[in-house]
Design a protein around this motif. Sequence first.
Motif, PDB file in Angstrom:
ATOM      1  N   ARG A 293       0.815  -1.218   0.000  1.00  0.00           N
ATOM      2  CA  ARG A 293       0.000   0.000   0.000  1.00  0.00           C
ATOM      3  C   ARG A 293       0.850   1.269   0.000  1.00  0.00           C
ATOM      4  NH1 ARG A 293      -2.661  -3.233  -1.612  1.00  0.00           N
ATOM      5  NH2 ARG A 293      -4.742  -3.929  -1.019  1.00  0.00           N
ATOM      6  N   TRP A 294       1.944   1.262   0.725  1.00  0.00           N
ATOM      7  CA  TRP A 294       2.790   2.457   0.727  1.00  0.00           C
ATOM      8  C   TRP A 294       3.710   2.480  -0.501  1.00  0.00           C
ATOM      9  CZ3 TRP A 294       4.851   1.991   6.471  1.00  0.00           C
ATOM     10  CH2 TRP A 294       3.756   2.101   7.353  1.00  0.00           C
ATOM     11  N   HIS A 295       4.240   1.320  -0.879  1.00  0.00           N
ATOM     12  CA  HIS A 295       5.211   1.248  -1.975  1.00  0.00           C
ATOM     13  C   HIS A 295       4.471   1.050  -3.290  1.00  0.00           C
ATOM     14  CE1 HIS A 295       9.039   0.676  -3.869  1.00  0.00           C
ATOM     15  NE2 HIS A 295       8.732  -0.547  -4.288  1.00  0.00           N
ATOM     16  N   ARG A 296       4.628   2.014  -4.213  1.00  0.00           N
ATOM     17  CA  ARG A 296       3.899   1.963  -5.483  1.00  0.00           C
ATOM     18  C   ARG A 296       4.817   1.831  -6.693  1.00  0.00           C
ATOM     19  NH1 ARG A 296      -1.365   0.849  -4.387  1.00  0.00           N
ATOM     20  NH2 ARG A 296      -2.362   2.416  -3.054  1.00  0.00           N
ATOM     21  N   SER A 297       6.098   1.788  -6.484  1.00  0.00           N
ATOM     22  CA  SER A 297       7.033   1.733  -7.613  1.00  0.00           C
ATOM     23  C   SER A 297       7.044   0.336  -8.223  1.00  0.00           C
ATOM     24  CB  SER A 297       8.434   2.122  -7.135  1.00  0.00           C
ATOM     25  OG  SER A 297       9.365   1.943  -8.179  1.00  0.00           O
ATOM     26  N   LYS A 298       7.507   0.253  -9.478  1.00  0.00           N
ATOM     27  CA  LYS A 298       7.628  -1.041 -10.152  1.00  0.00           C
ATOM     28  C   LYS A 298       8.813  -1.839  -9.620  1.00  0.00           C
ATOM     29  CE  LYS A 298       5.623   0.762 -14.438  1.00  0.00           C
ATOM     30  NZ  LYS A 298       5.860   1.050 -15.878  1.00  0.00           N
ATOM     31  N   GLU A 299       9.763  -1.160  -8.973  1.00  0.00           N
ATOM     32  CA  GLU A 299      10.934  -1.842  -8.434  1.00  0.00           C
ATOM     33  C   GLU A 299      10.625  -2.472  -7.085  1.00  0.00           C
ATOM     34  OE1 GLU A 299      15.063  -0.166  -9.276  1.00  0.00           O
ATOM     35  OE2 GLU A 299      13.837   1.646  -9.193  1.00  0.00           O
ATOM     36  N   SER A 300      11.557  -3.314  -6.642  1.00  0.00           N
ATOM     37  CA  SER A 300      11.455  -3.900  -5.305  1.00  0.00           C
ATOM     38  C   SER A 300      11.521  -2.797  -4.254  1.00  0.00           C
ATOM     39  CB  SER A 300      12.589  -4.900  -5.098  1.00  0.00           C
ATOM     40  OG  SER A 300      12.753  -5.200  -3.723  1.00  0.00           O
ATOM     41  N   ILE A 301      10.963  -3.093  -3.083  1.00  0.00           N
ATOM     42  CA  ILE A 301      10.991  -2.108  -2.007  1.00  0.00           C
ATOM     43  C   ILE A 301      12.426  -1.831  -1.552  1.00  0.00           C
ATOM     44  CG2 ILE A 301      10.781  -3.762  -0.107  1.00  0.00           C
ATOM     45  CD1 ILE A 301       8.834  -1.748   1.193  1.00  0.00           C
ATOM     46  N   LEU A 302      13.342  -2.757  -1.823  1.00  0.00           N
ATOM     47  CA  LEU A 302      14.747  -2.545  -1.472  1.00  0.00           C
ATOM     48  C   LEU A 302      15.366  -1.411  -2.291  1.00  0.00           C
ATOM     49  CD1 LEU A 302      16.002  -6.230  -1.105  1.00  0.00           C
ATOM     50  CD2 LEU A 302      15.339  -4.631   0.701  1.00  0.00           C
ATOM     51  N   ALA A 303      14.717  -1.048  -3.403  1.00  0.00           N
ATOM     52  CA  ALA A 303      15.226   0.066  -4.205  1.00  0.00           C
ATOM     53  C   ALA A 303      15.164   1.384  -3.445  1.00  0.00           C
ATOM     54  CB  ALA A 303      14.433   0.176  -5.509  1.00  0.00           C
ATOM     55  N   LEU A 304      14.350   1.428  -2.379  1.00  0.00           N
ATOM     56  CA  LEU A 304      14.279   2.650  -1.578  1.00  0.00           C
ATOM     57  C   LEU A 304      15.614   2.954  -0.904  1.00  0.00           C
ATOM     58  CD1 LEU A 304      10.804   2.223   0.177  1.00  0.00           C
ATOM     59  CD2 LEU A 304      11.358   3.600  -1.824  1.00  0.00           C
ATOM     60  N   LEU A 305      16.475   1.926  -0.758  1.00  0.00           N
ATOM     61  CA  LEU A 305      17.772   2.161  -0.146  1.00  0.00           C
ATOM     62  C   LEU A 305      18.705   2.939  -1.067  1.00  0.00           C
ATOM     63  CD1 LEU A 305      18.336  -1.378   1.432  1.00  0.00           C
ATOM     64  CD2 LEU A 305      17.415   0.669   2.544  1.00  0.00           C
ATOM     65  N   LYS A 306      18.424   2.940  -2.355  1.00  0.00           N
ATOM     66  CA  LYS A 306      19.275   3.648  -3.311  1.00  0.00           C
ATOM     67  C   LYS A 306      18.970   5.141  -3.293  1.00  0.00           C
ATOM     68  CE  LYS A 306      19.197  -0.270  -6.568  1.00  0.00           C
ATOM     69  NZ  LYS A 306      18.822  -0.656  -7.954  1.00  0.00           N
ATOM     70  N   ASP A 307      19.926   5.884  -3.798  1.00  0.00           N
ATOM     71  CA  ASP A 307      19.666   7.302  -4.013  1.00  0.00           C
ATOM     72  C   ASP A 307      18.549   7.449  -5.051  1.00  0.00           C
ATOM     73  OD1 ASP A 307      20.277   9.945  -5.686  1.00  0.00           O
ATOM     74  OD2 ASP A 307      21.130  10.190  -3.671  1.00  0.00           O
ATOM     75  N   PRO A 308      17.601   8.364  -4.851  1.00  0.00           N
ATOM     76  CA  PRO A 308      16.486   8.485  -5.807  1.00  0.00           C
ATOM     77  C   PRO A 308      16.934   8.656  -7.253  1.00  0.00           C
ATOM     78  CG  PRO A 308      16.052   9.781  -3.842  1.00  0.00           C
ATOM     79  CD  PRO A 308      17.438   9.245  -3.699  1.00  0.00           C
ATOM     80  N   ALA A 309      18.084   9.305  -7.489  1.00  0.00           N
ATOM     81  CA  ALA A 309      18.544   9.517  -8.858  1.00  0.00           C
ATOM     82  C   ALA A 309      19.076   8.242  -9.497  1.00  0.00           C
ATOM     83  CB  ALA A 309      19.629  10.588  -8.876  1.00  0.00           C
ATOM     84  N   GLU A 310      19.395   7.225  -8.692  1.00  0.00           N
ATOM     85  CA  GLU A 310      19.984   5.997  -9.219  1.00  0.00           C
ATOM     86  C   GLU A 310      18.975   4.870  -9.400  1.00  0.00           C
ATOM     87  OE1 GLU A 310      23.074   4.972  -6.529  1.00  0.00           O
ATOM     88  OE2 GLU A 310      24.317   6.735  -6.989  1.00  0.00           O
ATOM     89  N   ARG A 311      17.734   5.127  -9.081  1.00  0.00           N
ATOM     90  CA  ARG A 311      16.720   4.070  -9.225  1.00  0.00           C
ATOM     91  C   ARG A 311      16.320   3.916 -10.689  1.00  0.00           C
ATOM     92  NH1 ARG A 311      13.322   6.607  -4.173  1.00  0.00           N
ATOM     93  NH2 ARG A 311      14.867   6.091  -2.565  1.00  0.00           N
ATOM     94  N   LYS A 312      16.092   2.658 -11.099  1.00  0.00           N
ATOM     95  CA  LYS A 312      15.708   2.407 -12.491  1.00  0.00           C
ATOM     96  C   LYS A 312      14.394   3.090 -12.824  1.00  0.00           C
ATOM     97  CE  LYS A 312      18.025  -2.057 -13.092  1.00  0.00           C
ATOM     98  NZ  LYS A 312      17.823  -3.512 -13.382  1.00  0.00           N
ATOM     99  N   HIS A 313      13.419   2.884 -11.953  1.00  0.00           N
ATOM    100  CA  HIS A 313      12.110   3.518 -12.141  1.00  0.00           C
ATOM    101  C   HIS A 313      11.955   4.576 -11.055  1.00  0.00           C
ATOM    102  CE1 HIS A 313      10.926   0.372 -14.983  1.00  0.00           C
ATOM    103  NE2 HIS A 313      11.461  -0.495 -14.139  1.00  0.00           N
ATOM    104  N   ALA A 314      11.706   5.778 -11.476  1.00  0.00           N
ATOM    105  CA  ALA A 314      11.570   6.869 -10.505  1.00  0.00           C
ATOM    106  C   ALA A 314      10.385   6.590  -9.587  1.00  0.00           C
ATOM    107  CB  ALA A 314      11.368   8.189 -11.234  1.00  0.00           C
ATOM    108  N   SER A 315      10.599   6.765  -8.287  1.00  0.00           N
ATOM    109  CA  SER A 315       9.509   6.577  -7.328  1.00  0.00           C
ATOM    110  C   SER A 315       8.457   7.650  -7.535  1.00  0.00           C
ATOM    111  CB  SER A 315      10.046   6.640  -5.898  1.00  0.00           C
ATOM    112  OG  SER A 315      10.976   5.607  -5.665  1.00  0.00           O
ATOM    113  N   PRO A 316       7.187   7.304  -7.334  1.00  0.00           N
ATOM    114  CA  PRO A 316       6.153   8.335  -7.436  1.00  0.00           C
ATOM    115  C   PRO A 316       6.445   9.482  -6.465  1.00  0.00           C
ATOM    116  CG  PRO A 316       5.189   6.150  -7.250  1.00  0.00           C
ATOM    117  CD  PRO A 316       6.640   5.994  -6.988  1.00  0.00           C
ATOM    118  N   PRO A 317       6.149  10.710  -6.837  1.00  0.00           N
ATOM    119  CA  PRO A 317       6.447  11.840  -5.949  1.00  0.00           C
ATOM    120  C   PRO A 317       5.676  11.736  -4.640  1.00  0.00           C
ATOM    121  CG  PRO A 317       5.006  12.511  -7.761  1.00  0.00           C
ATOM    122  CD  PRO A 317       5.458  11.130  -8.068  1.00  0.00           C
ATOM    123  N   LEU A 318       6.274  12.281  -3.596  1.00  0.00           N
ATOM    124  CA  LEU A 318       5.622  12.272  -2.286  1.00  0.00           C
ATOM    125  C   LEU A 318       4.581  13.385  -2.255  1.00  0.00           C
ATOM    126  CD1 LEU A 318       8.422  11.593   0.353  1.00  0.00           C
ATOM    127  CD2 LEU A 318       6.535  10.125  -0.304  1.00  0.00           C
TER     128      LEU A 318
END
Length: 432
Positions: A293-318
């Motif tokens: 419910r909180w995580h909406r990105s196509k990537e795994s939730i572990l992608a949150l550990l990466k810098d936002p600029a380095e994620r394959k799929h940009a996380s939805p804006p807060l």
Amino acid sequence: MAAGRGAAALRRAWRERRAALLEPSYTPLVAACLCLAEGGVNLWVIRRVPYTEIDWKAYMEEVEGFANGTLDYTQLKGGTGPLVYPAGFVYIFLGLYYATDRGTDIRLAQYLFAGLYLLNLLLVFRIYCRTNKVPPYVFFFMCCASYRIHSIFVLRLFNDPVAMAILFLAINLFLEEHWSWGCLLFSLAVSVKMNILLFGPGLLFLLLQRFGLLGCIPKLCICALLQVVLGLPFLLVNPVGYLTRSFDLGRQFQFKWTVNWRFLPEEVFQNRAFHVILLLAHLAGLGLFALHRWHRSKESILALLKDPAERKHASPPLTVNKIVFVLFSSNFLGVCCSRSLHYQFYVWYFHTLPYLLWCTPTTKLAHMPKVLLLGVIELCWNTYPSTVCSSLSLHICHGLVLLQLWYGTAPPPALHTPPPSRRPAAISKKAR
């Protein structure tokens, strides 16, 4: 003709009145009216309803020991037992101790808490104005209709409202992208009462999504540093005593005060295995909401550990609603799995209930059941002493809120287009 114009004006006025009750865009107007009304309601309660002594005298005795020079936390105690709150509580209530003539001017303390009530309400309304989700008529039930909340603020003078007001100020700062200042105030709220930690998992998720792991560390350091600074006078004298008293996560609660587990035998209520089950249920609920419910990105939730600029799929804006939903649902999950809820704990989540109920799509027919749910929850908290029926009803209401949060915020099903057929299209005889 004049009668027709009059009827049209009446119809227009009725439409506007209906919109003022149902359209979230009218929240600022309704909030202003309710805040004015609440000023009068609080004055009436203070003057007409007798003050009830529960913890105020004990608070004053605890901070008086600090005022007299006692820095060993294990030696600070009041009529209800030892001091069990962190250092921020001591400093804030020491100010109230001096402002109220060493705690003896109860009427002045009530007026100060009435001011705190209005400040808390303004901060809550500012959050609801930003979310633009809840129909304004619901705020009447959040304000003038709750006897228990007025009692907690101006008739009992508990420390829970102080912590929650600071917490709502921190959330307002988060909504304005002032994350460092928000973390500072979040930590200050924790230093008044530890229930604020129930918002912690949600805040950690938001910090990771917004900044990644490396960017999140400085914000967490702000929270930790403030705790060290506030507790330093006590840590220098008896660090173990301060930490075990102010952050005692294993403290036992008295069965006679429980609101939510009255239907259990007392031996089950006090059993450590039962507490472990509740903790596991809490962690499981947080895990499910974080993953689905909180995580909406196509990537795994572990992608949150990466810098936002380095994620394959940009996380939805807060967005504003994402921040509020994550924080409020995180706290609500903790309330549902609490080892015990006492009457003053109602303020932990009372002002978040309208959002939790109306953040999901609401049809016209669904308004009444949601209002009814608010009413039953209020009735459960106003039942003193709690009964088997009131405790069970409270759990049922909490379960219904959780279900509508889970199903009402489910992501829409992905649309799968059928793959193109590899078989050649049939050619008619006429075409041949």
